[in-house]
Design a protein around this motif. Structure first.
Motif, PDB file in Angstrom:
ATOM      1  N   PRO A  13       0.844  -1.212   0.000  1.00 50.59           N
ATOM      2  CA  PRO A  13       0.000   0.000   0.000  1.00 50.59           C
ATOM      3  C   PRO A  13       0.877   1.261   0.000  1.00 50.59           C
ATOM      4  CG  PRO A  13      -0.790  -1.574   1.619  1.00 50.59           C
ATOM      5  CD  PRO A  13       0.521  -2.095   1.122  1.00 50.59           C
ATOM      6  N   PRO A  14       0.317   2.424  -0.300  1.00 49.92           N
ATOM      7  CA  PRO A  14       1.104   3.665  -0.315  1.00 49.92           C
ATOM      8  C   PRO A  14       1.824   3.891   1.014  1.00 49.92           C
ATOM      9  CG  PRO A  14      -1.097   4.051  -1.169  1.00 49.92           C
ATOM     10  CD  PRO A  14      -1.091   2.653  -0.631  1.00 49.92           C
ATOM     11  N   TYR A  15       3.055   4.396   0.918  1.00 52.12           N
ATOM     12  CA  TYR A  15       3.878   4.536   2.112  1.00 52.12           C
ATOM     13  C   TYR A  15       3.247   5.452   3.150  1.00 52.12           C
ATOM     14  CZ  TYR A  15       5.736   9.163   0.876  1.00 52.12           C
ATOM     15  OH  TYR A  15       5.878  10.506   0.603  1.00 52.12           O
ATOM     16  N   LYS A  16       2.538   6.483   2.747  1.00 57.91           N
ATOM     17  CA  LYS A  16       1.902   7.382   3.715  1.00 57.91           C
ATOM     18  C   LYS A  16       0.818   6.652   4.498  1.00 57.91           C
ATOM     19  CE  LYS A  16       2.866  11.718   1.410  1.00 57.91           C
ATOM     20  NZ  LYS A  16       2.326  12.942   0.829  1.00 57.91           N
ATOM     21  N   THR A  17       0.120   5.756   3.842  1.00 58.34           N
ATOM     22  CA  THR A  17      -0.907   4.950   4.510  1.00 58.34           C
ATOM     23  C   THR A  17      -0.266   3.998   5.508  1.00 58.34           C
ATOM     24  OG1 THR A  17      -2.296   5.054   2.543  1.00 58.34           O
ATOM     25  CG2 THR A  17      -2.785   3.306   4.130  1.00 58.34           C
ATOM     26  N   VAL A  18       0.793   3.328   5.075  1.00 61.69           N
ATOM     27  CA  VAL A  18       1.492   2.376   5.948  1.00 61.69           C
ATOM     28  C   VAL A  18       2.064   3.101   7.160  1.00 61.69           C
ATOM     29  CG1 VAL A  18       3.398   0.739   6.095  1.00 61.69           C
ATOM     30  CG2 VAL A  18       1.997   0.825   4.031  1.00 61.69           C
ATOM     31  N   TYR A  19       2.699   4.251   6.921  1.00 61.50           N
ATOM     32  CA  TYR A  19       3.266   5.025   8.022  1.00 61.50           C
ATOM     33  C   TYR A  19       2.178   5.477   8.987  1.00 61.50           C
ATOM     34  CZ  TYR A  19       5.622   8.562  10.717  1.00 61.50           C
ATOM     35  OH  TYR A  19       6.113   9.289  11.765  1.00 61.50           O
ATOM     36  N   ASP A  20       1.051   5.913   8.450  1.00 67.36           N
ATOM     37  CA  ASP A  20      -0.054   6.372   9.291  1.00 67.36           C
ATOM     38  C   ASP A  20      -0.561   5.252  10.202  1.00 67.36           C
ATOM     39  OD1 ASP A  20      -1.984   8.435  10.054  1.00 67.36           O
ATOM     40  OD2 ASP A  20      -3.450   7.131   9.070  1.00 67.36           O
ATOM     41  N   TYR A  21      -0.752   4.062   9.633  1.00 68.40           N
ATOM     42  CA  TYR A  21      -1.173   2.929  10.453  1.00 68.40           C
ATOM     43  C   TYR A  21      -0.132   2.625  11.526  1.00 68.40           C
ATOM     44  CZ  TYR A  21      -5.347   1.346   7.941  1.00 68.40           C
ATOM     45  OH  TYR A  21      -6.596   1.226   7.422  1.00 68.40           O
ATOM     46  N   ASN A  22       1.145   2.624  11.133  1.00 69.78           N
ATOM     47  CA  ASN A  22       2.204   2.340  12.096  1.00 69.78           C
ATOM     48  C   ASN A  22       2.197   3.364  13.236  1.00 69.78           C
ATOM     49  OD1 ASN A  22       4.691   0.871  12.910  1.00 69.78           O
ATOM     50  ND2 ASN A  22       5.644   2.843  12.466  1.00 69.78           N
ATOM     51  N   ALA A  23       2.068   4.632  12.894  1.00 70.59           N
ATOM     52  CA  ALA A  23       2.059   5.679  13.915  1.00 70.59           C
ATOM     53  C   ALA A  23       0.856   5.537  14.844  1.00 70.59           C
ATOM     54  CB  ALA A  23       2.045   7.058  13.243  1.00 70.59           C
ATOM     55  N   LYS A  24      -0.310   5.233  14.282  1.00 69.81           N
ATOM     56  CA  LYS A  24      -1.512   5.058  15.116  1.00 69.81           C
ATOM     57  C   LYS A  24      -1.386   3.841  16.018  1.00 69.81           C
ATOM     58  CE  LYS A  24      -4.658   7.449  12.032  1.00 69.81           C
ATOM     59  NZ  LYS A  24      -5.659   7.318  10.990  1.00 69.81           N
ATOM     60  N   TRP A  25      -0.848   2.741  15.484  1.00 73.05           N
ATOM     61  CA  TRP A  25      -0.689   1.527  16.292  1.00 73.05           C
ATOM     62  C   TRP A  25       0.334   1.726  17.407  1.00 73.05           C
ATOM     63  CZ3 TRP A  25      -0.516  -2.199  11.511  1.00 73.05           C
ATOM     64  CH2 TRP A  25      -1.815  -2.405  11.061  1.00 73.05           C
ATOM     65  N   GLU A  26       1.384   2.486  17.140  1.00 70.03           N
ATOM     66  CA  GLU A  26       2.362   2.788  18.187  1.00 70.03           C
ATOM     67  C   GLU A  26       1.736   3.682  19.260  1.00 70.03           C
ATOM     68  OE1 GLU A  26       5.588   2.069  18.995  1.00 70.03           O
ATOM     69  OE2 GLU A  26       5.673   0.550  17.435  1.00 70.03           O
ATOM     70  N   ALA A  27       0.974   4.690  18.817  1.00 69.15           N
ATOM     71  CA  ALA A  27       0.393   5.658  19.752  1.00 69.15           C
ATOM     72  C   ALA A  27      -0.670   5.043  20.653  1.00 69.15           C
ATOM     73  CB  ALA A  27      -0.199   6.838  18.981  1.00 69.15           C
ATOM     74  N   ASP A  28      -1.498   4.137  20.114  1.00 70.81           N
ATOM     75  CA  ASP A  28      -2.579   3.591  20.944  1.00 70.81           C
ATOM     76  C   ASP A  28      -2.228   2.257  21.610  1.00 70.81           C
ATOM     77  OD1 ASP A  28      -2.903   1.606  19.037  1.00 70.81           O
ATOM     78  OD2 ASP A  28      -4.840   2.303  18.337  1.00 70.81           O
ATOM     79  N   GLY A  29      -0.983   1.799  21.435  1.00 73.25           N
ATOM     80  CA  GLY A  29      -0.543   0.597  22.148  1.00 73.25           C
ATOM     81  C   GLY A  29      -0.827  -0.715  21.443  1.00 73.25           C
ATOM     82  N   THR A  30      -1.252  -0.668  20.193  1.00 74.80           N
ATOM     83  CA  THR A  30      -1.546  -1.909  19.471  1.00 74.80           C
ATOM     84  C   THR A  30      -0.285  -2.731  19.252  1.00 74.80           C
ATOM     85  OG1 THR A  30      -3.432  -0.887  18.392  1.00 74.80           O
ATOM     86  CG2 THR A  30      -2.557  -2.873  17.367  1.00 74.80           C
ATOM     87  N   THR A  31       0.831  -2.091  18.871  1.00 81.41           N
ATOM     88  CA  THR A  31       2.064  -2.850  18.671  1.00 81.41           C
ATOM     89  C   THR A  31       2.564  -3.441  19.984  1.00 81.41           C
ATOM     90  OG1 THR A  31       3.328  -0.804  18.771  1.00 81.41           O
ATOM     91  CG2 THR A  31       2.832  -1.675  16.593  1.00 81.41           C
ATOM     92  N   GLN A  32       2.383  -2.713  21.080  1.00 79.72           N
ATOM     93  CA  GLN A  32       2.775  -3.258  22.383  1.00 79.72           C
ATOM     94  C   GLN A  32       1.903  -4.461  22.737  1.00 79.72           C
ATOM     95  OE1 GLN A  32       5.417  -2.238  24.273  1.00 79.72           O
ATOM     96  NE2 GLN A  32       4.998  -4.031  25.510  1.00 79.72           N
TER      97      GLN A  32
END
Length: 169
Positions: free
Chosen positions: A57-76
């Motif tokens: 997918p477009p890099y801005k979309t991927v980055y946005d998901y990554n940033a949101k998942w980091e911010a709300d604790g999903t990756t943790q």
């Protein structure tokens, strides 16, 4: 990512949109599995987001998901899930009974602001200090309470590294 590996973490990512409400929560256009694959690709290769291959997918979309998942604790949450599963597979409790704490001093460049660095007098290094906690099985845990001299969050990108190790290993 294989189907078996995706099956481990899919419930966390499919529950994520349900937790989000309000403006800015439009319907998904891209498959979450492809988003995760793209994040793991960037993590593994170390490329800048802008150089993400076009079959993702477009890099801005991927980055946005990554940033949101980091911010709300999903990756943790994914990290904790995989670490606990690995500990149970080795016949251990999900919570460690002993741990080893370590710190590393890293030199910074000359153009880093003084507010973002300090001096490690023991090693005579001006830079940043990062902290790491591992249990006796060497399942790493980012430190959640850095010493007062630490000027950066401990193990800033550590979660994604361990996440990649558990999924891609």
């Amino acid at each position: 990512m294989s189907d078996a590996r995706w099956a481990l973490i899919e419930p966390v990512f499919t529950a994520w949109p349900a937790r989000r409400t309000g403006p800015g929560t439009a319907a998904r256009v891209h498959d979450l599995r492809e988003i995760v694959n793209a994040i793991l690709y960037v993590n593994r290769t170390g490329i800048p987001w802008e150089y993400l291959p076009h079959d993702f997918p477009p890099y801005k979309t991927v980055y946005d998901y990554n940033a949101k998942w980091e911010a709300d604790g999903t990756t943790q949450q994914v990290h904790d899930l995989l670490r606990d599963k690995a500990r149970r597979a080795h016949g251990r409790s999900t919570e460690p009974t002993a741990a080893v704490v370590d710190a590393q001093s890293v030199k910074t460049s000359a153009n880093v602001a003084n507010t973002n660095q300090s001096i490690d007098a023991g090693k005579k290094i001006k830079g940043r200090k990062r902290h790491l906690i591992t249990d006796t099985s060497v399942w790493c845990r980012p430190s959640s309470s850095p010493p007062r001299t630490c000027t950066t969050p401990p193990a800033a990108n550590f979660c994604s590294t361990i996440w990649q190790r558990h999924i891609l290993a």
